[in-house]
Enzyme design. Sequence first.
Site, short mmCIF file in Angstrom:
data_model
loop_
_atom_site.label_atom_id
_atom_site.label_comp_id
_atom_site.label_asym_id
_atom_site.label_seq_id
_atom_site.Cartn_x
_atom_site.Cartn_y
_atom_site.Cartn_z
NE ARG A 108 -2.27 -0.78 3.69
CZ ARG A 108 -2.59 -0.18 4.81
NH1 ARG A 108 -3.64 0.51 4.78
NH2 ARG A 108 -1.85 -0.29 5.92
CB SER A 177 5.70 -6.95 7.40
OG SER A 177 5.30 -5.71 7.95
CG ASP A 230 2.72 -5.45 11.98
OD1 ASP A 230 3.81 -5.49 12.67
OD2 ASP A 230 2.11 -6.34 11.71
#
Length: 498
Positions: A108, A177, A230
Amino acid sequence: MGKAEVTTAVVCAATACAVAALVVRHRMRSSGRWARVAAVIKELEDQCATPIAKLRHVADAMAVEMHAGLASDGGSKLKMLISYVDNLPTGDETGLYYALDLGGTNFRVLRVQLGGKEGRVVKQEFEEVSIPPHLMVGGSDELFDFIASALAKFVASEGEEFRLPVGRRRELGFTFSFPVRQTSVSSGTLVKWTKGFSIDATVGEDVVAELTRAMERQGLDMRVSALINDTIGTLAGGRYHNNDVVAAVILGTGTNAAYVEHANAIPKWNGLLPKSGEMVINMEWGNFGSSHLPLTDYDRALDSASLNPGEQIYEKLISGMYLGEILRRVLLRLAKETALFGDTVPPKLEVPFILRTPVMSAMHHDKSPDLKVVGSKLNEILGIPNTCLRTRKVIIQICDIIAKRGARLGAAGIVGILKKIGRDGIGKNGNEISRTVIAMDGGTYEHYTTFSETLQCTLKEILGEESSASIVVKMANDGSGIGAALLAASHSQYREAN
């Protein structure tokens, strides 16, 4: 009575006796089967037991491992990674910031206009982009060029409502991540790829430098202000909205925790102490292990069959990746040893990870009189039709044991963090400690209601009513997106000017 009639009567009597015998035998077999089912469940319940004394031992062990991990690298099962994030958002941040969230087959890109204490998040937009499979196993430049190209197009489509002050570079928070060895707040070398990526040329390289070179090739002038995961993003997002947030926990497919530590309480920190006096620590708590964790034969078998036997034991007990699989293993044993689903073992029940935790949650929360959801899920997922109500109730009982053990152990882990930072009880001289907020994210906590309610209740049980009154667990969604943009703002090169 004639001879024929006598014969008929005898035959009828014999038949009736035979039928009665069959009925009795069936009932005896059935009662024996249910007794065996009950014995298996009782054994599971005993092995999964989490009395408060045990949970306090788990919390103490978590705090001890935290101390050891802060003392030296490799000194604990907990990595206790220094994130180099020493300034969390305060709410005063203003301006336009970006985020890139790369954690799987999609990524994203986001932009966020911040308006300070009054405006907060004035406006935000994002786009999601799928990564072509060939780029996941190709060259490093090809992957990062694809990402930078999408980022450049996103910037080019910017509306007038997003305003970048004249003379300033765009700044980005990069959520990456994958396993990284962090070297500063805005740099880190890739340890290894996971999740289907395999690009040898990137391993050992600084992923921020790779992205920066790709953005330069696209003619995009953008600085990466923060490289995060995250969990740290969730902590940042939580702190932005609430200054009492001291830690963040992810309870989703996987699990992790991060918290704010006093910089002078990190013996392995060799650099200058940050001006803030604080440092965010990425615990990687999924790898926590202790002799006090209640392990079953199902857990041991799951671990030995996993890709990382002996590792991530805590994660294998409390995260969404594994709860449904533990349930499947219990049901498989019942199918084999007690014929719970009939004389043959349902073939689909032999398939690892076929029973996902969202399905387990849906069955567990079934409130219909005939447990219709349980029946339909067993048929739909496992190909087991026509289950009786008693069987469906057994499923609910097993879900309850597994989910509540996971939630209670999750609560004990949180108490361990609170103990480490001195927020687990009444303050000195009997004064009440200040309000303490845990920012929470992850689908298991958010959507598995029994799990989240059990975790909340267990915190109160461990800490006691008085001490737990100041502890709040609050959902803080999208740490990997908004959280990354907020950290770009709090680590901006223009922060003093702001």
